[in-house]
Scaffold this motif. Structure first.
Motif, PDB file in Angstrom:
ATOM      1  N   MET A   1     -10.033  13.514   2.273  1.00 49.98           N
ATOM      2  CA  MET A   1      -9.649  11.760   2.107  1.00 49.98           C
ATOM      3  C   MET A   1     -10.517  10.562   2.866  1.00 49.98           C
ATOM      4  O   MET A   1     -10.492  10.998   3.475  1.00 49.98           O
ATOM      5  CB  MET A   1      -8.919  11.355   1.514  1.00 49.98           C
ATOM      6  CG  MET A   1      -7.578  12.103   0.298  1.00 49.98           C
ATOM      7  SD  MET A   1      -6.622  11.985  -0.304  1.00 49.98           S
ATOM      8  CE  MET A   1      -6.783  10.546  -1.292  1.00 49.98           C
ATOM      9  N   GLN A   2     -10.932  10.095   1.668  1.00 48.10           N
ATOM     10  CA  GLN A   2     -11.801   8.627   3.008  1.00 48.10           C
ATOM     11  C   GLN A   2     -10.278   7.995   2.524  1.00 48.10           C
ATOM     12  O   GLN A   2      -9.365   7.035   1.581  1.00 48.10           O
ATOM     13  CB  GLN A   2     -12.491   8.057   2.376  1.00 48.10           C
ATOM     14  CG  GLN A   2     -13.938   8.301   2.071  1.00 48.10           C
ATOM     15  CD  GLN A   2     -15.163   7.584   1.815  1.00 48.10           C
ATOM     16  OE1 GLN A   2     -15.411   6.888   2.312  1.00 48.10           O
ATOM     17  NE2 GLN A   2     -15.204   8.033   0.356  1.00 48.10           N
ATOM     18  N   PHE A   3      -9.608   7.738   3.867  1.00 51.37           N
ATOM     19  CA  PHE A   3      -8.573   6.309   4.002  1.00 51.37           C
ATOM     20  C   PHE A   3      -9.085   4.929   4.300  1.00 51.37           C
ATOM     21  O   PHE A   3      -9.401   4.815   5.544  1.00 51.37           O
ATOM     22  CB  PHE A   3      -7.182   6.472   4.851  1.00 51.37           C
ATOM     23  CG  PHE A   3      -7.132   8.221   4.425  1.00 51.37           C
ATOM     24  CD1 PHE A   3      -5.769   8.158   3.386  1.00 51.37           C
ATOM     25  CD2 PHE A   3      -7.211   8.989   4.529  1.00 51.37           C
ATOM     26  CE1 PHE A   3      -4.647   8.509   2.466  1.00 51.37           C
ATOM     27  CE2 PHE A   3      -6.735  10.278   4.205  1.00 51.37           C
ATOM     28  CZ  PHE A   3      -5.450  10.075   3.232  1.00 51.37           C
ATOM     29  N   GLY A   4      -8.591   4.091   3.328  1.00 46.20           N
ATOM     30  CA  GLY A   4      -9.148   2.318   3.290  1.00 46.20           C
ATOM     31  C   GLY A   4      -8.332   2.427   4.560  1.00 46.20           C
ATOM     32  O   GLY A   4      -6.567   2.135   4.385  1.00 46.20           O
ATOM     33  N   TYR A   5      -8.036   1.184   5.692  1.00 49.27           N
ATOM     34  CA  TYR A   5      -7.330   0.766   6.316  1.00 49.27           C
ATOM     35  C   TYR A   5      -8.085  -0.495   7.447  1.00 49.27           C
ATOM     36  O   TYR A   5      -9.268  -0.179   7.365  1.00 49.27           O
ATOM     37  CB  TYR A   5      -6.827   1.928   7.082  1.00 49.27           C
ATOM     38  CG  TYR A   5      -6.005   1.934   8.328  1.00 49.27           C
ATOM     39  CD1 TYR A   5      -4.615   1.398   8.027  1.00 49.27           C
ATOM     40  CD2 TYR A   5      -6.033   1.524   9.756  1.00 49.27           C
ATOM     41  CE1 TYR A   5      -3.293   1.292   9.368  1.00 49.27           C
ATOM     42  CE2 TYR A   5      -5.530   0.381  11.063  1.00 49.27           C
ATOM     43  CZ  TYR A   5      -3.940   0.379  10.242  1.00 49.27           C
ATOM     44  OH  TYR A   5      -3.333   0.737  11.525  1.00 49.27           O
ATOM     45  N   THR A   6      -6.621  -0.994   7.435  1.00 44.09           N
ATOM     46  CA  THR A   6      -7.154  -2.414   8.388  1.00 44.09           C
ATOM     47  C   THR A   6      -6.157  -2.901   9.250  1.00 44.09           C
ATOM     48  O   THR A   6      -5.137  -2.860   8.713  1.00 44.09           O
ATOM     49  CB  THR A   6      -8.035  -3.470   7.665  1.00 44.09           C
ATOM     50  OG1 THR A   6      -8.454  -4.747   8.933  1.00 44.09           O
ATOM     51  CG2 THR A   6      -6.933  -4.135   6.351  1.00 44.09           C
ATOM     52  N   GLU A   7      -5.750  -2.862  10.536  1.00 45.08           N
ATOM     53  CA  GLU A   7      -4.511  -3.797  11.392  1.00 45.08           C
ATOM     54  C   GLU A   7      -4.803  -4.745  10.702  1.00 45.08           C
ATOM     55  O   GLU A   7      -3.246  -5.046  11.211  1.00 45.08           O
ATOM     56  CB  GLU A   7      -5.381  -3.922  12.250  1.00 45.08           C
ATOM     57  CG  GLU A   7      -6.453  -2.289  13.952  1.00 45.08           C
ATOM     58  CD  GLU A   7      -4.686  -1.301  13.664  1.00 45.08           C
ATOM     59  OE1 GLU A   7      -3.611  -2.031  14.570  1.00 45.08           O
ATOM     60  OE2 GLU A   7      -4.544  -0.391  13.704  1.00 45.08           O
ATOM     61  N   THR A   8      -4.886  -5.756  10.117  1.00 42.79           N
ATOM     62  CA  THR A   8      -4.636  -6.891   9.549  1.00 42.79           C
ATOM     63  C   THR A   8      -3.145  -6.491   8.944  1.00 42.79           C
ATOM     64  O   THR A   8      -2.386  -7.452   8.947  1.00 42.79           O
ATOM     65  CB  THR A   8      -5.983  -7.728   8.685  1.00 42.79           C
ATOM     66  OG1 THR A   8      -7.111  -7.662   9.737  1.00 42.79           O
ATOM     67  CG2 THR A   8      -5.498  -8.537   8.204  1.00 42.79           C
ATOM     68  N   CYS A   9      -3.185  -5.789   8.354  1.00 43.84           N
ATOM     69  CA  CYS A   9      -2.342  -5.322   6.738  1.00 43.84           C
ATOM     70  C   CYS A   9      -0.562  -5.186   8.456  1.00 43.84           C
ATOM     71  O   CYS A   9       0.249  -5.327   7.535  1.00 43.84           O
ATOM     72  CB  CYS A   9      -2.605  -3.727   6.202  1.00 43.84           C
ATOM     73  SG  CYS A   9      -3.583  -4.481   4.907  1.00 43.84           S
ATOM     74  N   LEU A  10      -0.992  -4.761   9.577  1.00 41.78           N
ATOM     75  CA  LEU A  10       0.685  -4.695  10.426  1.00 41.78           C
ATOM     76  C   LEU A  10       0.919  -6.045  10.346  1.00 41.78           C
ATOM     77  O   LEU A  10       2.012  -6.187  11.159  1.00 41.78           O
ATOM     78  CB  LEU A  10      -0.204  -3.943  11.543  1.00 41.78           C
ATOM     79  CG  LEU A  10      -0.583  -3.265  11.972  1.00 41.78           C
ATOM     80  CD1 LEU A  10      -1.095  -1.929  12.868  1.00 41.78           C
ATOM     81  CD2 LEU A  10       0.722  -1.739  10.558  1.00 41.78           C
ATOM     82  N   GLY A  11       0.112  -7.059  10.634  1.00 36.00           N
ATOM     83  CA  GLY A  11       0.368  -8.576  10.633  1.00 36.00           C
ATOM     84  C   GLY A  11       1.599  -9.318  10.167  1.00 36.00           C
ATOM     85  O   GLY A  11       2.467 -10.366  10.109  1.00 36.00           O
ATOM     86  N   HIS A  12       1.400  -8.304   8.789  1.00 30.71           N
ATOM     87  CA  HIS A  12       2.562  -8.563   7.888  1.00 30.71           C
ATOM     88  C   HIS A  12       4.014  -8.288   8.818  1.00 30.71           C
ATOM     89  O   HIS A  12       4.403  -7.401   7.813  1.00 30.71           O
ATOM     90  CB  HIS A  12       2.136  -7.552   6.290  1.00 30.71           C
ATOM     91  CG  HIS A  12       3.720  -8.161   5.549  1.00 30.71           C
ATOM     92  ND1 HIS A  12       3.826  -9.511   4.967  1.00 30.71           N
ATOM     93  CD2 HIS A  12       4.239  -7.231   4.418  1.00 30.71           C
ATOM     94  CE1 HIS A  12       4.792  -9.402   4.554  1.00 30.71           C
ATOM     95  NE2 HIS A  12       5.299  -8.085   3.694  1.00 30.71           N
ATOM     96  N   ASP A  13       4.654  -9.351   8.798  1.00 30.43           N
ATOM     97  CA  ASP A  13       6.213  -8.999   9.897  1.00 30.43           C
ATOM     98  C   ASP A  13       6.738  -9.385   9.127  1.00 30.43           C
ATOM     99  O   ASP A  13       7.546 -10.426   8.199  1.00 30.43           O
ATOM    100  CB  ASP A  13       5.835 -10.067  10.939  1.00 30.43           C
ATOM    101  CG  ASP A  13       7.351  -9.485  11.520  1.00 30.43           C
ATOM    102  OD1 ASP A  13       7.392  -9.100  11.631  1.00 30.43           O
ATOM    103  OD2 ASP A  13       7.252 -10.182  13.082  1.00 30.43           O
ATOM    104  N   THR A  14       7.585  -8.233   8.373  1.00 33.16           N
ATOM    105  CA  THR A  14       8.649  -8.702   7.238  1.00 33.16           C
ATOM    106  C   THR A  14      10.454  -8.521   8.605  1.00 33.16           C
ATOM    107  O   THR A  14      11.344  -8.859   7.775  1.00 33.16           O
ATOM    108  CB  THR A  14       8.985  -7.452   6.444  1.00 33.16           C
ATOM    109  OG1 THR A  14       8.947  -5.844   7.360  1.00 33.16           O
ATOM    110  CG2 THR A  14       8.197  -7.652   5.095  1.00 33.16           C
TER     111      THR A  14
END
Length: 333
Positions: free
Chosen positions: A1-14
Protein backbone atom coordinates in the motif's frame (compact mmCIF):
# COMPACT_ATOMS: atom_id res chain seq x y z
CA UNK A 1 0.00 0.00 0.00
CA UNK A 2 0.89 3.65 -0.24
CA UNK A 3 0.66 5.31 3.16
CA UNK A 4 0.16 9.05 3.37
CA UNK A 5 2.19 10.36 6.28
CA UNK A 6 3.71 13.56 7.62
CA UNK A 7 5.59 14.35 10.81
CA UNK A 8 3.34 17.42 11.19
CA UNK A 9 0.63 15.16 12.60
CA UNK A 10 2.89 14.34 15.57
CA UNK A 11 2.65 18.01 16.62
CA UNK A 12 -0.92 17.54 17.86
CA UNK A 13 -0.10 17.16 21.58
CA UNK A 14 -2.96 15.79 23.68
CA UNK A 15 -1.00 15.29 26.90
CA UNK A 16 0.28 12.25 28.78
CA UNK A 17 -2.99 10.47 29.63
CA UNK A 18 -5.03 11.01 26.48
CA UNK A 19 -5.68 7.88 24.36
CA UNK A 20 -5.33 9.75 21.04
CA UNK A 21 -1.58 10.19 21.20
CA UNK A 22 1.26 10.67 18.68
CA UNK A 23 2.46 7.23 19.76
CA UNK A 24 -0.36 5.78 17.62
CA UNK A 25 1.44 6.86 14.45
CA UNK A 26 4.83 5.84 15.81
CA UNK A 27 3.52 2.34 16.61
CA UNK A 28 2.01 1.99 13.13
CA UNK A 29 5.27 3.02 11.48
CA UNK A 30 7.28 0.63 13.64
CA UNK A 31 4.98 -2.28 12.80
CA UNK A 32 4.98 -1.48 9.09
CA UNK A 33 8.79 -1.34 9.08
CA UNK A 34 8.70 -5.14 9.43
CA UNK A 35 6.50 -5.60 6.35
CA UNK A 36 7.25 -5.84 2.66
CA UNK A 37 6.17 -3.30 0.07
CA UNK A 38 5.38 -0.32 2.30
CA UNK A 39 5.63 3.08 0.61
CA UNK A 40 5.27 6.46 2.35
CA UNK A 41 4.03 9.53 0.54
CA UNK A 42 3.73 13.09 1.82
CA UNK A 43 0.91 15.42 0.81
CA UNK A 44 0.10 19.10 0.98
CA UNK A 45 -2.07 20.21 3.89
CA UNK A 46 -5.69 21.00 3.17
CA UNK A 47 -6.43 24.62 2.44
CA UNK A 48 -8.68 26.60 4.74
CA UNK A 49 -11.17 26.90 1.91
CA UNK A 50 -11.28 23.10 1.48
CA UNK A 51 -11.98 22.67 5.19
CA UNK A 52 -14.58 25.46 5.13
CA UNK A 53 -16.43 23.62 2.36
CA UNK A 54 -17.73 21.23 5.04
CA UNK A 55 -17.25 23.31 8.21
CA UNK A 56 -18.64 26.73 9.09
CA UNK A 57 -16.07 29.48 8.61
CA UNK A 58 -16.71 30.90 12.09
CA UNK A 59 -15.81 27.56 13.67
CA UNK A 60 -12.68 27.25 11.51
CA UNK A 61 -11.57 30.74 12.55
CA UNK A 62 -12.29 30.03 16.23
CA UNK A 63 -10.22 26.84 16.13
CA UNK A 64 -7.28 28.61 14.50
CA UNK A 65 -7.36 31.31 17.18
CA UNK A 66 -7.72 28.72 19.96
CA UNK A 67 -4.63 26.85 18.78
CA UNK A 68 -2.63 30.03 18.24
CA UNK A 69 -3.38 30.92 21.86
CA UNK A 70 -1.84 27.64 23.02
CA UNK A 71 -4.88 25.38 22.90
CA UNK A 72 -6.31 23.50 25.88
CA UNK A 73 -9.50 21.54 26.43
CA UNK A 74 -11.97 22.35 23.66
CA UNK A 75 -14.32 20.00 25.51
CA UNK A 76 -13.61 17.42 28.24
CA UNK A 77 -12.42 14.83 25.68
CA UNK A 78 -11.06 16.95 22.84
CA UNK A 79 -7.68 18.53 23.54
CA UNK A 80 -5.79 20.96 21.33
CA UNK A 81 -2.26 22.32 21.44
CA UNK A 82 -0.47 25.01 19.47
CA UNK A 83 0.47 22.33 16.91
CA UNK A 84 -3.08 21.09 16.45
CA UNK A 85 -4.00 23.59 13.74
CA UNK A 86 -1.20 22.50 11.41
CA UNK A 87 -1.76 18.82 12.28
CA UNK A 88 -5.49 19.05 11.55
CA UNK A 89 -4.87 20.68 8.16
CA UNK A 90 -2.21 18.06 7.41
CA UNK A 91 -4.53 15.22 8.40
CA UNK A 92 -7.29 16.55 6.15
CA UNK A 93 -4.75 17.00 3.34
CA UNK A 94 -3.65 13.38 3.65
CA UNK A 95 -7.29 12.30 3.33
CA UNK A 96 -7.60 14.42 0.20
CA UNK A 97 -4.49 12.73 -1.16
CA UNK A 98 -5.99 9.26 -0.54
CA UNK A 99 -9.18 10.22 -2.38
CA UNK A 100 -7.30 11.76 -5.30
CA UNK A 101 -4.94 8.80 -5.72
CA UNK A 102 -7.80 6.29 -5.56
CA UNK A 103 -9.67 8.17 -8.27
CA UNK A 104 -6.48 8.37 -10.34
CA UNK A 105 -6.48 4.56 -10.43
CA UNK A 106 -4.02 3.65 -7.70
CA UNK A 107 -5.15 0.22 -6.54
CA UNK A 108 -3.79 -3.20 -5.63
CA UNK A 109 -0.40 -2.78 -3.97
CA UNK A 110 -0.67 0.99 -4.48
CA UNK A 111 -4.01 1.42 -2.71
CA UNK A 112 -3.77 4.64 -0.66
CA UNK A 113 -4.10 4.73 3.13
CA UNK A 114 -3.98 8.10 4.90
CA UNK A 115 -2.21 7.94 8.28
CA UNK A 116 -3.32 11.29 9.64
CA UNK A 117 -4.23 12.51 13.08
CA UNK A 118 -6.21 14.04 14.67
CA UNK A 119 -9.01 11.77 13.43
CA UNK A 120 -12.13 13.30 11.95
CA UNK A 121 -15.41 11.43 11.86
CA UNK A 122 -16.96 13.05 14.98
CA UNK A 123 -16.30 16.63 13.82
CA UNK A 124 -19.60 18.23 12.83
CA UNK A 125 -20.02 21.27 10.63
CA UNK A 126 -19.70 23.81 13.42
CA UNK A 127 -17.82 22.06 16.23
CA UNK A 128 -15.04 19.72 17.31
CA UNK A 129 -15.81 16.68 19.43
CA UNK A 130 -14.65 13.15 20.18
CA UNK A 131 -10.92 13.87 19.59
CA UNK A 132 -11.79 15.28 16.11
CA UNK A 133 -11.38 18.82 14.75
CA UNK A 134 -11.81 18.64 10.97
CA UNK A 135 -13.80 15.86 9.35
CA UNK A 136 -11.08 14.36 7.17
CA UNK A 137 -13.29 11.98 5.19
CA UNK A 138 -15.86 14.72 4.56
CA UNK A 139 -13.18 17.17 3.42
CA UNK A 140 -11.81 14.54 1.04
CA UNK A 141 -15.21 13.60 -0.37
CA UNK A 142 -16.30 17.21 -0.85
CA UNK A 143 -12.98 18.16 -2.46
CA UNK A 144 -13.14 15.54 -5.21
CA UNK A 145 -16.78 16.41 -5.89
CA UNK A 146 -15.99 20.13 -6.06
CA UNK A 147 -13.01 19.45 -8.33
CA UNK A 148 -15.17 17.42 -10.70
CA UNK A 149 -13.10 14.28 -10.13
CA UNK A 150 -16.14 12.40 -8.79
CA UNK A 151 -19.88 12.77 -9.06
CA UNK A 152 -20.59 10.53 -6.06
CA UNK A 153 -18.66 9.19 -3.08
CA UNK A 154 -19.44 6.41 -0.61
CA UNK A 155 -17.92 6.49 2.88
CA UNK A 156 -17.83 3.27 4.91
CA UNK A 157 -17.02 3.81 8.59
CA UNK A 158 -15.91 0.68 10.48
CA UNK A 159 -14.71 2.56 13.58
CA UNK A 160 -16.40 1.24 16.72
CA UNK A 161 -17.98 4.66 17.29
CA UNK A 162 -20.63 6.13 15.03
CA UNK A 163 -19.30 8.91 12.80
CA UNK A 164 -21.96 11.42 13.72
CA UNK A 165 -20.08 14.27 12.07
CA UNK A 166 -19.80 12.60 8.68
CA UNK A 167 -23.45 11.62 8.83
CA UNK A 168 -24.60 15.11 9.79
CA UNK A 169 -22.59 16.85 7.07
CA UNK A 170 -24.09 14.73 4.29
CA UNK A 171 -27.45 13.70 5.81
CA UNK A 172 -29.64 15.47 3.24
CA UNK A 173 -27.28 14.96 0.29
CA UNK A 174 -27.81 12.44 -2.48
CA UNK A 175 -24.23 12.48 -3.82
CA UNK A 176 -22.52 11.07 -0.71
CA UNK A 177 -23.49 7.70 0.78
CA UNK A 178 -22.51 7.17 4.42
CA UNK A 179 -22.55 3.74 6.08
CA UNK A 180 -21.42 2.87 9.58
CA UNK A 181 -21.02 -0.31 11.61
CA UNK A 182 -20.66 0.65 15.26
CA UNK A 183 -21.32 -0.49 18.82
CA UNK A 184 -24.86 0.38 19.83
CA UNK A 185 -25.09 2.90 22.66
CA UNK A 186 -21.40 3.82 22.61
CA UNK A 187 -20.24 7.44 22.28
CA UNK A 188 -21.70 9.64 20.85
CA UNK A 189 -25.01 7.74 21.11
CA UNK A 190 -26.09 8.38 17.53
CA UNK A 191 -26.44 6.06 14.54
CA UNK A 192 -29.76 4.32 15.10
CA UNK A 193 -31.06 2.04 12.37
CA UNK A 194 -33.86 4.49 11.55
CA UNK A 195 -31.39 7.27 10.70
CA UNK A 196 -31.40 6.76 6.93
CA UNK A 197 -31.04 10.31 5.56
CA UNK A 198 -33.59 12.89 4.54
CA UNK A 199 -34.74 14.70 1.41
CA UNK A 200 -32.35 14.05 -1.45
CA UNK A 201 -30.29 11.96 0.98
CA UNK A 202 -33.01 9.49 1.91
CA UNK A 203 -31.50 5.99 1.99
CA UNK A 204 -28.02 7.47 1.52
CA UNK A 205 -27.29 6.92 5.23
CA UNK A 206 -27.00 3.31 6.40
CA UNK A 207 -26.41 2.58 10.08
CA UNK A 208 -25.73 -0.85 11.54
CA UNK A 209 -25.70 -0.48 15.36
CA UNK A 210 -24.44 -3.88 16.56
CA UNK A 211 -24.81 -5.16 20.10
CA UNK A 212 -21.74 -5.27 22.34
CA UNK A 213 -19.70 -8.39 21.79
CA UNK A 214 -20.22 -8.59 18.03
CA UNK A 215 -17.30 -10.16 16.22
CA UNK A 216 -15.96 -11.06 12.81
CA UNK A 217 -19.03 -12.96 11.48
CA UNK A 218 -21.34 -10.11 12.52
CA UNK A 219 -19.19 -7.49 10.78
CA UNK A 220 -18.86 -9.56 7.61
CA UNK A 221 -22.61 -10.12 7.40
CA UNK A 222 -23.19 -6.41 8.02
CA UNK A 223 -20.84 -5.51 5.18
CA UNK A 224 -22.57 -7.99 2.87
CA UNK A 225 -25.75 -5.97 3.35
CA UNK A 226 -24.05 -2.56 3.20
CA UNK A 227 -22.09 -3.64 0.15
CA UNK A 228 -25.33 -4.31 -1.72
CA UNK A 229 -26.44 -0.76 -0.92
CA UNK A 230 -23.07 0.63 -2.03
CA UNK A 231 -23.30 -1.20 -5.37
CA UNK A 232 -26.80 0.20 -5.89
CA UNK A 233 -25.51 3.69 -5.09
CA UNK A 234 -22.78 3.16 -7.74
CA UNK A 235 -20.14 5.59 -6.40
CA UNK A 236 -17.06 6.78 -8.23
CA UNK A 237 -15.08 6.51 -5.00
CA UNK A 238 -15.31 4.39 -1.83
CA UNK A 239 -13.52 5.80 1.22
CA UNK A 240 -13.10 3.71 4.35
CA UNK A 241 -13.09 5.62 7.64
CA UNK A 242 -10.80 3.01 9.15
CA UNK A 243 -10.85 2.98 12.92
CA UNK A 244 -9.54 -0.15 14.64
CA UNK A 245 -11.14 0.27 18.06
CA UNK A 246 -13.67 -2.53 17.47
CA UNK A 247 -10.73 -4.90 18.01
CA UNK A 248 -11.32 -7.42 20.78
CA UNK A 249 -8.31 -6.11 22.69
CA UNK A 250 -8.90 -2.38 22.23
CA UNK A 251 -9.11 -0.69 25.65
CA UNK A 252 -12.21 1.44 25.03
CA UNK A 253 -14.75 -0.86 23.36
CA UNK A 254 -16.54 -4.15 23.96
CA UNK A 255 -16.57 -5.53 20.43
CA UNK A 256 -14.80 -8.72 19.38
CA UNK A 257 -13.27 -8.11 15.95
CA UNK A 258 -9.96 -9.95 15.50
CA UNK A 259 -6.89 -8.79 13.64
CA UNK A 260 -7.72 -11.39 10.98
CA UNK A 261 -11.27 -10.01 10.93
CA UNK A 262 -9.94 -6.72 9.61
CA UNK A 263 -8.18 -8.62 6.82
CA UNK A 264 -11.45 -10.38 5.93
CA UNK A 265 -13.37 -7.11 6.04
CA UNK A 266 -10.73 -5.41 3.88
CA UNK A 267 -10.96 -8.20 1.32
CA UNK A 268 -14.75 -7.92 1.21
CA UNK A 269 -14.64 -4.12 0.81
CA UNK A 270 -12.03 -4.42 -1.93
CA UNK A 271 -14.25 -6.87 -3.83
CA UNK A 272 -17.25 -4.53 -3.58
CA UNK A 273 -15.20 -1.55 -4.80
CA UNK A 274 -14.02 -3.59 -7.78
CA UNK A 275 -17.57 -4.74 -8.58
CA UNK A 276 -18.76 -1.11 -8.40
CA UNK A 277 -15.78 0.07 -10.47
CA UNK A 278 -15.03 2.57 -7.69
CA UNK A 279 -11.68 3.87 -6.52
CA UNK A 280 -10.80 2.72 -2.99
CA UNK A 281 -8.94 4.63 -0.29
CA UNK A 282 -8.52 4.35 3.48
CA UNK A 283 -8.46 7.13 6.09
CA UNK A 284 -7.32 6.48 9.67
CA UNK A 285 -9.84 7.17 12.43
CA UNK A 286 -9.61 5.58 15.91
CA UNK A 287 -7.86 2.63 17.52
CA UNK A 288 -6.24 3.05 20.92
CA UNK A 289 -4.41 -0.16 21.73
CA UNK A 290 -1.01 0.46 20.15
CA UNK A 291 -0.34 -3.21 19.41
CA UNK A 292 -3.81 -3.98 18.06
CA UNK A 293 -3.93 -0.78 16.01
CA UNK A 294 -0.55 -1.30 14.39
CA UNK A 295 -1.05 -5.03 13.80
CA UNK A 296 -4.47 -4.45 12.26
CA UNK A 297 -3.17 -1.83 9.84
CA UNK A 298 -0.31 -4.16 8.96
CA UNK A 299 -2.79 -6.92 8.10
CA UNK A 300 -4.78 -4.50 5.92
CA UNK A 301 -1.53 -3.75 4.10
CA UNK A 302 -0.69 -7.45 3.73
CA UNK A 303 -4.14 -8.12 2.27
CA UNK A 304 -3.28 -5.75 -0.57
CA UNK A 305 0.24 -7.19 -0.76
CA UNK A 306 -1.04 -10.63 -1.71
CA UNK A 307 -1.80 -12.42 1.55
CA UNK A 308 -5.13 -14.29 1.53
CA UNK A 309 -7.17 -13.82 4.74
CA UNK A 310 -8.10 -16.92 6.71
CA UNK A 311 -11.86 -17.46 6.58
CA UNK A 312 -13.83 -17.37 9.82
CA UNK A 313 -16.08 -20.37 10.48
CA UNK A 314 -18.17 -18.66 13.16
CA UNK A 315 -21.78 -17.57 12.83
CA UNK A 316 -23.38 -14.15 13.30
CA UNK A 317 -25.63 -13.78 16.31
CA UNK A 318 -29.40 -13.99 15.98
CA UNK A 319 -29.60 -10.33 17.02
CA UNK A 320 -27.34 -9.32 14.13
CA UNK A 321 -29.35 -11.37 11.65
CA UNK A 322 -32.60 -9.79 12.86
CA UNK A 323 -31.13 -6.27 12.65
CA UNK A 324 -29.91 -6.81 9.10
CA UNK A 325 -33.26 -8.27 8.03
CA UNK A 326 -34.84 -5.04 9.31
CA UNK A 327 -32.25 -2.89 7.53
CA UNK A 328 -32.77 -4.68 4.23
CA UNK A 329 -36.46 -3.82 4.52
CA UNK A 330 -35.75 -0.18 5.45
CA UNK A 331 -33.41 0.25 2.51
CA UNK A 332 -35.43 -1.83 0.06
CA UNK A 333 -32.61 -4.30 -0.63
Amino acid sequence: MQFGYTETCLGHDTGERHPETPDRLRAIRQQLSRRHGVEYVSADPASVSAVAAVHEQEYVDDLQAFCADGGGNWDPDTVASEGTWDAALASAGLAQWAAERALAGDDGRRTPFSLGRPPGHHAVGDDAMGFCFFNNAAVAAQSVIDDGAADSVAIFDWDVHHGNGTQDIFYDRGDVFYASIHEQGLYPGTGDADEIGSGAGERATFNVPLASGAGDPDYLLAWETIGAAVERFDPDLLLVSAGFDAHRHDPISRMRVSTEGYALLTDAVRETAADADAGLGFILEGGYGLDTLSESIATVHETFDGRSPVADDGEPTAATRDLLDDLRDRHDL
